[in-house]
Design a protein around this motif. Structure first.
Motif, PDB file in Angstrom:
ATOM      1  N   LEU A  15       0.815  -1.213   0.000  1.00 10.10           N
ATOM      2  CA  LEU A  15       0.000   0.000   0.000  1.00 10.10           C
ATOM      3  C   LEU A  15       0.855   1.273   0.000  1.00 10.10           C
ATOM      4  O   LEU A  15       0.360   2.344  -0.358  1.00 10.10           O
ATOM      5  CB  LEU A  15      -0.925   0.002   1.219  1.00 10.10           C
ATOM      6  CG  LEU A  15      -1.999  -1.103   1.250  1.00 10.10           C
ATOM      7  CD1 LEU A  15      -2.752  -1.080   2.568  1.00 10.10           C
ATOM      8  CD2 LEU A  15      -2.973  -0.914   0.079  1.00 10.10           C
ATOM      9  N   LEU A  16       2.109   1.160   0.377  1.00  7.59           N
ATOM     10  CA  LEU A  16       2.991   2.330   0.361  1.00  7.59           C
ATOM     11  C   LEU A  16       3.219   2.848  -1.058  1.00  7.59           C
ATOM     12  O   LEU A  16       3.628   4.010  -1.245  1.00  7.59           O
ATOM     13  CB  LEU A  16       4.342   1.980   1.019  1.00  7.59           C
ATOM     14  CG  LEU A  16       4.308   1.710   2.534  1.00  7.59           C
ATOM     15  CD1 LEU A  16       5.677   1.265   3.022  1.00  7.59           C
ATOM     16  CD2 LEU A  16       3.854   2.957   3.299  1.00  7.59           C
ATOM     17  N   ALA A  22      -0.111   9.748  -4.570  1.00  6.25           N
ATOM     18  CA  ALA A  22      -0.747  10.844  -3.832  1.00  6.25           C
ATOM     19  C   ALA A  22       0.063  12.135  -3.961  1.00  6.25           C
ATOM     20  O   ALA A  22      -0.499  13.244  -4.064  1.00  6.25           O
ATOM     21  CB  ALA A  22      -0.901  10.448  -2.361  1.00  6.25           C
ATOM     22  N   ILE A  23       1.391  11.989  -3.948  1.00  7.53           N
ATOM     23  CA  ILE A  23       2.251  13.180  -4.088  1.00  7.53           C
ATOM     24  C   ILE A  23       2.057  13.814  -5.468  1.00  7.53           C
ATOM     25  O   ILE A  23       1.932  15.040  -5.610  1.00  7.53           O
ATOM     26  CB  ILE A  23       3.721  12.792  -3.844  1.00  7.53           C
ATOM     27  CG1 ILE A  23       3.928  12.350  -2.386  1.00  7.53           C
ATOM     28  CG2 ILE A  23       4.646  13.968  -4.178  1.00  7.53           C
ATOM     29  CD1 ILE A  23       5.300  11.799  -2.084  1.00  7.53           C
ATOM     30  N   ARG A  63      -0.257  14.453   6.612  1.00  5.69           N
ATOM     31  CA  ARG A  63      -1.224  13.424   6.206  1.00  5.69           C
ATOM     32  C   ARG A  63      -0.508  12.214   5.609  1.00  5.69           C
ATOM     33  O   ARG A  63      -0.865  11.063   5.892  1.00  5.69           O
ATOM     34  CB  ARG A  63      -2.220  14.004   5.204  1.00  5.69           C
ATOM     35  CG  ARG A  63      -3.289  12.998   4.784  1.00  5.69           C
ATOM     36  CD  ARG A  63      -4.372  13.639   3.962  1.00  5.69           C
ATOM     37  NE  ARG A  63      -5.096  14.657   4.722  1.00  5.69           N
ATOM     38  CZ  ARG A  63      -6.165  15.303   4.257  1.00  5.69           C
ATOM     39  NH1 ARG A  63      -6.621  15.043   3.031  1.00  5.69           N
ATOM     40  NH2 ARG A  63      -6.767  16.218   4.996  1.00  5.69           N
ATOM     41  N   LEU A  64       0.510  12.441   4.796  1.00  2.00           N
ATOM     42  CA  LEU A  64       1.274  11.328   4.220  1.00  2.00           C
ATOM     43  C   LEU A  64       1.957  10.495   5.304  1.00  2.00           C
ATOM     44  O   LEU A  64       1.954   9.262   5.259  1.00  2.00           O
ATOM     45  CB  LEU A  64       2.325  11.852   3.238  1.00  2.00           C
ATOM     46  CG  LEU A  64       1.842  12.342   1.873  1.00  2.00           C
ATOM     47  CD1 LEU A  64       3.030  12.781   1.040  1.00  2.00           C
ATOM     48  CD2 LEU A  64       1.073  11.258   1.154  1.00  2.00           C
ATOM     49  N   LEU A  65       2.550  11.209   6.252  1.00  2.00           N
ATOM     50  CA  LEU A  65       3.210  10.483   7.351  1.00  2.00           C
ATOM     51  C   LEU A  65       2.206   9.648   8.136  1.00  2.00           C
ATOM     52  O   LEU A  65       2.490   8.508   8.526  1.00  2.00           O
ATOM     53  CB  LEU A  65       3.920  11.473   8.278  1.00  2.00           C
ATOM     54  CG  LEU A  65       5.191  12.126   7.718  1.00  2.00           C
ATOM     55  CD1 LEU A  65       5.720  13.164   8.705  1.00  2.00           C
ATOM     56  CD2 LEU A  65       6.258  11.072   7.449  1.00  2.00           C
ATOM     57  N   ALA A  66       1.029  10.218   8.377  1.00  2.00           N
ATOM     58  CA  ALA A  66      -0.005   9.489   9.113  1.00  2.00           C
ATOM     59  C   ALA A  66      -0.428   8.236   8.346  1.00  2.00           C
ATOM     60  O   ALA A  66      -0.589   7.159   8.925  1.00  2.00           O
ATOM     61  CB  ALA A  66      -1.201  10.404   9.372  1.00  2.00           C
ATOM     62  N   THR A  72       2.013   0.877   8.125  1.00  2.00           N
ATOM     63  CA  THR A  72       2.990   0.096   8.907  1.00  2.00           C
ATOM     64  C   THR A  72       2.312  -0.615  10.073  1.00  2.00           C
ATOM     65  O   THR A  72       2.630  -1.760  10.393  1.00  2.00           O
ATOM     66  CB  THR A  72       4.110   1.009   9.425  1.00  2.00           C
ATOM     67  OG1 THR A  72       4.695   1.709   8.327  1.00  2.00           O
ATOM     68  CG2 THR A  72       5.182   0.207  10.138  1.00  2.00           C
ATOM     69  N   ALA A  73       1.349   0.068  10.705  1.00  2.00           N
ATOM     70  CA  ALA A  73       0.607  -0.557  11.802  1.00  2.00           C
ATOM     71  C   ALA A  73      -0.211  -1.743  11.298  1.00  2.00           C
ATOM     72  O   ALA A  73      -0.329  -2.771  11.983  1.00  2.00           O
ATOM     73  CB  ALA A  73      -0.298   0.474  12.473  1.00  2.00           C
TER      74      ALA A  73
END
Length: 333
Positions: A15-16, A22-23, A63-66, A72-73
């Motif tokens: 999913l990454l 998105a960018i 938002r990207l970091l979240a 990852t979670a």
């Protein structure tokens, strides 16, 4: 610490790949968000430059970091602690009945039969860490220098101290076997084994070898028998010198192989013949392989999930983005 982390759902990291898309989408949208306005001069619009518009992309970074943290979670990072416990499911009690008659000083094995036997038996004991072992010594009579025990150092020290002078001379095979049976008859082990070794024929004792064999059968004790001595003649003690030492002479090696074969067959064991040091070692190694102890191992896996801090941090970043969006950057969004 990081090398101990593993992921239960590593496929979630695919999913990454959505983040670069998105960018790209954000950059294209940002260019279209500002409508062009043609005027002759901007002199009337001059004002102090503000830093806030330049910082507006920070909201998108949050938002990207979240999202990255949430992905990852979802992959469920965790540490694994493995503990194991072994359980002996098939313990073996072994009694080694060893001939300590003077003929065991014969020199067809190097340096003599008794010394060679002690070295091989000691190695056998060391290779049986999960079993209980006892010793029976016999010559013209028999006794138990040490009963079955799991204390291997004690067994080894006792074996080292034994010598042919401990007992009246002779070869009481029946007595040696009967004493070994007596040591094992009350054993609770699932497997009970006697390893009986001699270099001669039964010539004394109040218990006949076949009577002792029947006792071994009755108590379910398997008996391996070993005949020790070369084929033909061997340099053997034949008399005492005036100083008490042995006088040696060549004598024919006589071993009652039929009796030893009968004992082994009747009790479910096997008969072996050791004619030299190497063959003696091989025999005890083979018995070691034949009588294996089954060990059951239980493993306990303790998983410590590490996704919760990531979810909390992702939530904090989203909250911070919303807070900034509707406060500090409200007029620019």
């Amino acid at each position: 610490m990081l090398e101990n982390i593993q992921f239960a759902n590593p496929q979630c990291f695919w999913l990454l790949l959505l983040l670069p898309l998105a960018i790209i989408w954000y950059i294209l949208k940002r260019k279209k968000a500002a409508a062009p306005l043609k005027i002759s001069t901007t002199q009337g619009f001059k004002t102090h430059a503000s830093l806030l518009p330049k910082l507006k992309p920070v909201l998108f970074v949050f938002r990207l970091l979240a999202i990255a943290l949430l992905i990852t979670a979802m992959a469920r990072p965790q540490t694994l602690d493995v503990t194991s416990r072994t359980s002996m499911t098939r313990g073996i009690d072994i009694v080694m009945a060893l001939d300590f008659s003077s003929s065991m000083l014969a020199k067809d094995l190097k340096p003599n039969r008794l010394t060679a036997l002690k070295e091989v038996v000691a190695e056998f004991i060391k290779n049986r860490p999960n079993d209980r072992i006892g010793l029976v010594a016999y010559a013209g009579e028999s006794y138990t220098p040490i009963p079955v025990t799991s204390d291997k150092p004690l067994v080894l020290n006792t074996l080292k101290s034994l010598d042919f002078e401990t007992l009246r001379d002779g070869t009481a095979i029946g007595m040696g076997l009967a004493t070994a049976v007596n040591r094992l008859k009350d054993s609770k082990a699932e497997s009970k084994v006697i390893i009986l070794l001699t270099d001669g024929v039964n010539n004394t004792g109040v218990i006949e070898p076949l009577t002792a064999t029947e006792l071994a059968k009755e108590y379910g004790i398997k008996t391996y028998t070993i005949g020790l001595g070369t084929n033909g003649m061997a340099m053997t003690p034949i008399a005492y010198n005036p100083d008490g030492s042995f006088r040696y002479g060549m004598q024919k090696v006589e071993i009652d192989e039929k009796l030893l074969q009968d004992i082994a067959r009747e009790t479910g064991g096997r008969y072996f013949r050791a004619t030299d040091n190497k063959k003696l070692e091989e025999i005890y190694e083979e018995i070691n392989q034949l009588e294996t102890t089954e060990i059951e191992e239980f493993k306990y896996y303790n998983y410590d999930e590490k996704f919760r801090p990531l979810v909390i941090l992702a939530g904090a970043l989203l909250f911070l983005e919303l807070l900034l969006r509707y406060t500090v950057f409200r007029s620019f969004v």
